[in-house]
Design a protein around this motif. Structure first.
Motif, short mmCIF file in Angstrom:
data_model
loop_
_atom_site.label_atom_id
_atom_site.label_comp_id
_atom_site.label_asym_id
_atom_site.label_seq_id
_atom_site.Cartn_x
_atom_site.Cartn_y
_atom_site.Cartn_z
N ARG A 35 12.77 -3.15 3.62
CA ARG A 35 11.54 -3.66 3.00
C ARG A 35 11.80 -5.00 2.32
O ARG A 35 10.96 -5.92 2.40
CB ARG A 35 11.03 -2.63 1.99
N VAL A 36 12.93 -5.14 1.65
CA VAL A 36 13.26 -6.42 1.03
C VAL A 36 13.31 -7.52 2.07
O VAL A 36 12.73 -8.60 1.91
CB VAL A 36 14.59 -6.34 0.25
N VAL A 179 6.84 1.52 -12.75
CA VAL A 179 7.91 1.31 -11.77
C VAL A 179 8.36 2.64 -11.17
O VAL A 179 8.02 3.71 -11.68
CB VAL A 179 9.12 0.60 -12.41
N GLN A 180 9.15 2.52 -10.11
CA GLN A 180 9.84 3.67 -9.55
C GLN A 180 11.34 3.41 -9.63
O GLN A 180 11.82 2.35 -9.23
CB GLN A 180 9.43 3.89 -8.10
N PRO A 222 11.44 -2.13 -6.83
CA PRO A 222 10.16 -2.72 -6.44
C PRO A 222 9.92 -2.62 -4.94
O PRO A 222 8.78 -2.77 -4.49
CB PRO A 222 10.30 -4.18 -6.88
N GLU A 223 10.97 -2.37 -4.19
CA GLU A 223 10.86 -2.26 -2.72
C GLU A 223 10.55 -0.85 -2.25
O GLU A 223 10.42 -0.62 -1.03
CB GLU A 223 12.17 -2.77 -2.07
N ALA A 224 10.43 0.11 -3.17
CA ALA A 224 10.10 1.48 -2.78
C ALA A 224 8.68 1.54 -2.22
O ALA A 224 7.78 0.84 -2.69
CB ALA A 224 10.22 2.41 -3.99
N PRO A 225 8.45 2.37 -1.20
CA PRO A 225 7.12 2.41 -0.56
C PRO A 225 5.97 2.69 -1.50
O PRO A 225 4.86 2.19 -1.30
CB PRO A 225 7.28 3.54 0.48
N ASP A 226 6.20 3.49 -2.55
CA ASP A 226 5.13 3.84 -3.48
C ASP A 226 5.10 3.00 -4.75
O ASP A 226 4.35 3.30 -5.68
CB ASP A 226 5.23 5.33 -3.84
N SER A 227 5.93 1.94 -4.81
CA SER A 227 5.85 1.03 -5.95
C SER A 227 4.56 0.23 -5.87
O SER A 227 3.96 0.09 -4.80
CB SER A 227 7.05 0.08 -5.94
#
Length: 255
Positions: A35-36, A179-180, A222-227
């Protein structure tokens, strides 16, 4: 600022490309790291992705020598001897000392040259260790990581308060965010020149930045899918702004 630069280059530095003993964890890490890369490319960066455990420290520095900015992403615990700690602590993960050595050298070079650098989760901890700081080796409070759950459920959602005068707050445009995160280690003694940029509700440091160098670390993902959808994009835009400031200063100095 967010000025466009042709062939603006970003190095995304992960730990390793293979974890055959932990396939589920590796798959999760790859989702986050990819994702990053994808969001950076969407933002116009030319991305070089490299695993620090797969090369020597000197090779890592060579591969990333032309990078205009660097992101160090998440992964395993930092090898304790790099910050004066001991092994055998609760929750200890695998260690990749070669990756630690290379990423520490990368932070130190970024500091010396003024290269913008963002550390995510482990990346924050690498920044702190590289600049002489230490880590609390284990927390187990259920706020910063969901405990005793499958890897796909490990990310915990919680609030974070940013320092109002921080570069991070300027980048994100607010001081109160959600955040996550999924970490069991945190900053203990801050590295030289580093200051807290955000705290969790329990008072623990959730972000840091350097007082003079364009170096920022966030303990969350911040790159987590649910962030929140814009969080990673805003942090990458912050790197672009820092690169633009550096490029302008270098241009003026050369004039």
């Amino acid at each position: 600022m967010n000025e466009e630069f042709t062939n603006r280059m970003l190095a995304v530095v992960e730990v390793t490309t293979a974890r055959p003993d932990r396939p589920a964890y590796h798959a999760k890490v790859q989702v986050l790291n990819s994702r990053v890369v994808a969001d950076a490319e969407t933002a116009g960066w030319v991305v070089t992705r490299v695993a620090a455990a797969d090369v020597t420290a000197d090779e890592l520095l060579r591969i990333t020598a032309d990078a205009d900015a660097v992101v160090i992403v998440g992964g395993e615990d930092v090898t304790p001897h790099f910050y004066g700690g001991s092994s055998g602590y609760e929750g200890e993960t695998a260690h990749f000392a070669t990756a630690d050595e290379g990423q520490i050298a990368l932070v130190q070079r970024a500091f010396a040259l003024g290269t913008p650098l963002l550390g995510i989760c482990r990346g924050l901890q690498i920044i702190n260790v590289a600049l002489g700081g230490t880590l609390v080796q284990h927390i187990d409070d259920g706020i910063h990581k969901n405990i005793d759950v499958p890897i796909d459920q490990i990310l915990s959602t919680h609030d974070v308060t940013l320092a109002a005068d921080s570069t991070l707050a300027s980048s994100l445009g607010r001081v109160d965010i959600t955040v996550q995160s999924a970490h069991h280690q945190i900053v203990d003694r801050l590295g030289v020149g580093l200051v807290p940029a955000a705290h969790a509700p329990d008072g623990l440091i959730e972000a840091l930045e350097h007082v003079t160098a364009p170096i920022t670390g966030v303990q969350w993902h911040p790159e987590a899918p649910d962030s929140p959808a814009d969080q990673l994009a805003l942090l990458l835009a912050g790197l672009a702004d820092q690169h633009a400031i550096r490029a302008l200063a270098e241009s003026l100095a050369a004039a």
